[in-house]
Write an enzyme that holds these catalytic residues in place. Structure first.
Site, PDB file in Angstrom:
ATOM      1  N   ARG A 143       0.543 -13.110   2.859  1.00 51.45           N
ATOM      2  CA  ARG A 143       0.028 -14.381   2.369  1.00 51.45           C
ATOM      3  C   ARG A 143       0.608 -15.599   3.079  1.00 51.45           C
ATOM      4  O   ARG A 143       1.793 -15.609   3.428  1.00 51.45           O
ATOM      5  CB  ARG A 143       0.316 -14.499   0.860  1.00 51.45           C
ATOM      6  CG  ARG A 143      -0.479 -13.496   0.050  1.00 51.45           C
ATOM      7  CD  ARG A 143      -0.049 -13.444  -1.389  1.00 51.45           C
ATOM      8  NE  ARG A 143      -0.893 -12.498  -2.130  1.00 51.45           N
ATOM      9  CZ  ARG A 143      -0.729 -11.172  -2.113  1.00 51.45           C
ATOM     10  NH1 ARG A 143       0.270 -10.629  -1.422  1.00 51.45           N
ATOM     11  NH2 ARG A 143      -1.542 -10.396  -2.788  1.00 51.45           N
ATOM     12  N   HIS A 175      -3.997 -11.669   4.589  1.00 53.03           N
ATOM     13  CA  HIS A 175      -4.384 -10.673   5.604  1.00 53.03           C
ATOM     14  C   HIS A 175      -5.374 -11.220   6.634  1.00 53.03           C
ATOM     15  O   HIS A 175      -6.347 -10.560   7.003  1.00 53.03           O
ATOM     16  CB  HIS A 175      -4.957  -9.433   4.920  1.00 53.03           C
ATOM     17  CG  HIS A 175      -3.939  -8.657   4.126  1.00 53.03           C
ATOM     18  ND1 HIS A 175      -2.590  -8.690   4.381  1.00 53.03           N
ATOM     19  CD2 HIS A 175      -4.080  -7.794   3.063  1.00 53.03           C
ATOM     20  CE1 HIS A 175      -1.942  -7.906   3.541  1.00 53.03           C
ATOM     21  NE2 HIS A 175      -2.812  -7.357   2.719  1.00 53.03           N
ATOM     22  N   HIS A 254      -2.379  -1.056   7.026  1.00 56.21           N
ATOM     23  CA  HIS A 254      -2.456  -1.044   5.567  1.00 56.21           C
ATOM     24  C   HIS A 254      -2.757   0.357   5.025  1.00 56.21           C
ATOM     25  O   HIS A 254      -3.512   0.516   4.051  1.00 56.21           O
ATOM     26  CB  HIS A 254      -3.507  -2.054   5.093  1.00 56.21           C
ATOM     27  CG  HIS A 254      -3.202  -2.673   3.772  1.00 56.21           C
ATOM     28  ND1 HIS A 254      -3.054  -1.931   2.622  1.00 56.21           N
ATOM     29  CD2 HIS A 254      -2.997  -3.958   3.412  1.00 56.21           C
ATOM     30  CE1 HIS A 254      -2.807  -2.748   1.611  1.00 56.21           C
ATOM     31  NE2 HIS A 254      -2.760  -3.986   2.066  1.00 56.21           N
ATOM     32  N   ASP A 336       4.735  -5.104  -5.430  1.00 58.40           N
ATOM     33  CA  ASP A 336       3.902  -5.707  -4.384  1.00 58.40           C
ATOM     34  C   ASP A 336       4.752  -6.786  -3.728  1.00 58.40           C
ATOM     35  O   ASP A 336       4.469  -7.975  -3.812  1.00 58.40           O
ATOM     36  CB  ASP A 336       2.624  -6.296  -5.003  1.00 58.40           C
ATOM     37  CG  ASP A 336       1.587  -6.669  -3.960  1.00 58.40           C
ATOM     38  OD1 ASP A 336       1.891  -6.569  -2.748  1.00 58.40           O
ATOM     39  OD2 ASP A 336       0.477  -7.081  -4.351  1.00 58.40           O
ATOM     40  N   GLU A 399       3.933  -1.477   4.383  1.00 62.23           N
ATOM     41  CA  GLU A 399       3.382  -2.340   5.423  1.00 62.23           C
ATOM     42  C   GLU A 399       4.540  -3.024   6.133  1.00 62.23           C
ATOM     43  O   GLU A 399       5.151  -3.941   5.594  1.00 62.23           O
ATOM     44  CB  GLU A 399       2.462  -3.383   4.793  1.00 62.23           C
ATOM     45  CG  GLU A 399       1.333  -2.805   3.972  1.00 62.23           C
ATOM     46  CD  GLU A 399       0.764  -3.827   2.987  1.00 62.23           C
ATOM     47  OE1 GLU A 399       0.448  -4.951   3.400  1.00 62.23           O
ATOM     48  OE2 GLU A 399       0.655  -3.490   1.797  1.00 62.23           O
TER      49      GLU A 399
HETATM   50  C1  GLA Z   1      -1.432  -6.229   0.126  1.00 55.43           C
HETATM   51  C2  GLA Z   1      -1.128  -7.269  -0.855  1.00 55.43           C
HETATM   52  C3  GLA Z   1      -1.618  -6.864  -2.186  1.00 55.43           C
HETATM   53  C4  GLA Z   1      -3.074  -6.539  -2.143  1.00 55.43           C
HETATM   54  C5  GLA Z   1      -3.322  -5.494  -1.130  1.00 55.43           C
HETATM   55  C6  GLA Z   1      -4.798  -5.195  -0.988  1.00 55.43           C
HETATM   56  O1  GLA Z   1      -0.635  -5.122  -0.070  1.00 55.43           O
HETATM   57  O2  GLA Z   1       0.242  -7.576  -0.901  1.00 55.43           O
HETATM   58  O3  GLA Z   1      -1.368  -7.882  -3.108  1.00 55.43           O
HETATM   59  O4  GLA Z   1      -3.815  -7.675  -1.812  1.00 55.43           O
HETATM   60  O5  GLA Z   1      -2.820  -5.921   0.108  1.00 55.43           O
HETATM   61  O6  GLA Z   1      -5.414  -5.029  -2.214  1.00 55.43           O
END
Ligand code: GLA
Length: 445
Positions: A143, A175, A254, A336, A399
């Site tokens: 982000r 992304h 991803h 996350d 990731e």
């Molecule tokens: C990344 C983001 C998540 C989500 C995924 C896709 O991992 O950090 O919050 O957006 O991509 O769903």
């Protein structure tokens, strides 16, 4: 302040890079000695690479490539989004297991990856949204707050210029925007040599693409080795002349893993360890917030020793004796977050294992961070490659990348730079290596 042409520094990594660099050329006979892949378990294995037509996207032909290690690993990769569609590895009994979440058809990927752009929610509004399953993410993974940033660079023509990007995740850019690199058809070339096969995928992202400055050319090279590794190398060049516009880049892949098989249900019992003493706390917009790095000690974020992924995700009693839902897990509906990897250079970042299949995933990278995401947005509306639906924690991602929102922290201590100046190339590598064996109980990073 800006990326240098970074290559891994350890002797093992240096060897790997030599091999991969050779792997992107076509005339390979005898060019890469088997010794370039230390630790080969199957020196007599014969890797293969083939392709088949997989459909069309906007008038461009899309193919599906199959790379095999000759030692039981098979990876299918499409040049739509430079996306890994499936990843088959042997379990401890020799049975082949697809450990990557994916879709059976190209149209599934197009519907899923393009929905932000078309505005057509797939399959229904309120569903899982864009999953990015197995895709290459660029030009900027994760982000960027407020869908804008101001360039801070030296020896460049755009210092101080503010760029507005698409807001595709609340007010954030996620992304790479609505039409990130996962929505493009990449041009492909294949190669092979002793101990490996490789698929190089390239695209040029023009100046202004999704609001980002400067034209860049990206090549993602997937290499499958006889050691059952999937190596992912990124080479990204800013096509501006020296002194021209700088840009920001942060590529990742991803892949969602489920080491018991993509259709097997929750990954709660699978073991995970992450080579990180600190993680990045986030605000309710999922943007890292001060003090930016917190110790994992005594929190559900402590993966310094292998533990089941689900052990603390639902537990309201924290290891430090406090009780109640852990606020960071509430914000993200699970994990996350960015973990700040210990050390630097190409190194072991994480190990994961399913104790049933014995399949063990070793993740190596030269990146400073890893986003561990527990599939929180999967809501049961998507049918995967094996014909089953995916729900929360059906898979997890590792990731490897720079820290989220780094463009708002250029030049600050503790924030490795994501700036790529004109004429510069970023080279980076992440490896996912698969073994089977005894239960991991501890390991030294
Ligand atoms: C990344 C983001 C998540 C989500 C995924 C896709 O991992 O950090 O919050 O957006 O991509 O769903």
């Amino acid at each position: 302040m800006s990326y240098q042409s970074r290559l891994p520094k350890s002797p093992l990594a240096a060897l790997a890079v030599v091999a991969l660099a050779a792997g992107t050329t076509t005339a390979l006979s005898g060019a890469v000695p088997a010794a370039a892949f230390p630790g080969i378990h199957h020196p007599h294995a014969h890797p293969t690479i083939t392709s088949q037509p997989w459909g069309d996207f906007e008038g461009q032909t899309v193919d599906l490539y199959t790379l095999t290690s000759g030692a039981g690993m098979k990876v299918t990769i499409t040049n739509f989004g430079a996306t890994v569609q499936s990843l088959w590895v042997p379990d401890r009994r020799g049975r082949s297991v697809d450990v990557a979440l994916g879709f059976p058809t190209l149209s599934d990927y197009v519907n899923d990856f393009l929905q932000q752009h078309t505005g057509v929610a797939w399959p229904l509004s309120g569903g899982s949204g864009d999953t990015y399953f197995g895709a290459t993410i660029g030009r900027y993974a994760n982000r960027i707050a407020d869908h804008s940033f101001t360039m801070v660079c030296s020896n460049c023509s755009n210092n101080g210029v503010t760029y507005t990007l698409p807001a595709n995740n609340g007010t954030n850019t996620l992304h790479g925007g609505d039409l990130g690199w996962n929505t493009k058809v990449w041009s492909a070339s294949t190669s092979q040599g002793p101990g490996y096969v490789a698929l190089a995928l390239s695209l040029t992202s023009p100046d202004g693409d999704e609001g980002f400055p400067a034209s860049v050319t990206a090549t993602v090279t997937y290499t499958v080795t006889t050691d059952n590794e999937l190596r992912i190398r990124y080479d990204i060049t800013n096509n501006e002349p020296v002194g021209g516009k700088a840009t920001v880049v942060n590529p990742t892949n991803h892949l969602y893993f489920n080491l018991a098989g993509e259709s097997s249900g929750p990954v709660f019992d699978q073991l995970l360890a992450i080579n990180a003493d600190r993680y990045s706390p986030i605000d309710t917009n999922f943007i890292p917030t001060a003090p930016y790095q917190l110790s994992v000690a005594g929190t559900p974020f402590d993966f310094r020793h292998p533990k089941p992924i689900g052990r603390d995700i639902t537990n309201v009693s924290s290891p430090d004796g406090t009780s109640g839902p852990f606020p960071q897990l509430v914000i993200a509906h699970g994990y996350d977050h960015n973990w700040v990897l210990n050390g630097s250079g190409y190194r072991l970042a994480a190990v994961a294992q399913d104790r049933g299949t014995g399949i063990t995933l070793w993740t190596y990278t030269d990146q400073p961070g890893v986003q561990f995401y527990s599939g929180n947005f999967l809501v049961g509306d998507l049918t995967g490659t094996g014909g089953h639906t995916y729900r929360q924690t059906s898979g997890f991602t590792l990731e490897t990348q720079h820290f989220p929102d780094s463009p708002h922290h250029i030049g600050e201590p503790g924030w490795p730079s994501v700036v790529l100046n004109g004429g510069q190339t970023l080279s980076s590598m992440t490896t996912y290596r698969f073994t089977t064996g005894g239960t991991i109980t501890h390991f030294g990073f």
